[in-house]
Design an enzyme around this catalytic site. Sequence first.
Site, short mmCIF file in Angstrom:
data_model
loop_
_atom_site.label_atom_id
_atom_site.label_comp_id
_atom_site.label_asym_id
_atom_site.label_seq_id
_atom_site.Cartn_x
_atom_site.Cartn_y
_atom_site.Cartn_z
N TYR A 193 68.92 42.36 43.73
CA TYR A 193 67.66 41.69 44.03
C TYR A 193 66.50 42.69 44.08
O TYR A 193 65.47 42.50 43.44
CB TYR A 193 67.77 40.93 45.36
N SER A 207 58.55 40.76 45.94
CA SER A 207 59.06 40.75 47.31
C SER A 207 58.79 42.11 47.93
O SER A 207 58.76 43.13 47.22
CB SER A 207 60.57 40.50 47.29
#
Length: 172
Positions: free
Chosen positions: A95, A72
């Site tokens: 995350y 990401s």
Amino acid sequence: MNLSRNFYLWISSNNAGVFLDGDWLTSNATSVSINIIRQTFNTNFFGLVELTQVLLPLILNSPSGRIVNMSSIEASLTLHATPNSPIYDSKPFAYNASKAAVNAFTIHLAHELRNTPVKINSAHPGWVKTELGGEGAMMDIAEGAKTGVELAMLPDDGPSGGFFHLGEPVPW
């Protein structure tokens, strides 16, 4: 890469991911629980490493093996440290840290396998309309798959050990 001659092409697309931090803009390193960090790393990082280790003998036997680790833009330490970047204020620690670990694994594995035909790269798919990305996301699933598919279909002289989005490098 000629797919007709390489029907033994092995591709590992490590695509599992969870976001358990709570909120993209209010979650931070001091408020996220150790349990959330562990759960996130178990799915986003440890599962990816374990799957890669299990499939690696098959991938190494392929004439053109490819490993695509779904990361990401949130894993970019460079962009997180740059005040005018689009993700500067987004700090969901569990995350982001788990996806940064995926990128570290990509670099290490690419180095380890540098003398093989296997290509290993990390992909930022974009903000995709999935359960994780939500309805506000900018890209549909087909568009979000483009980077991963491109990296899975790299020619034999393609890059290895990089981080990409739609054919462009993403800063580490």
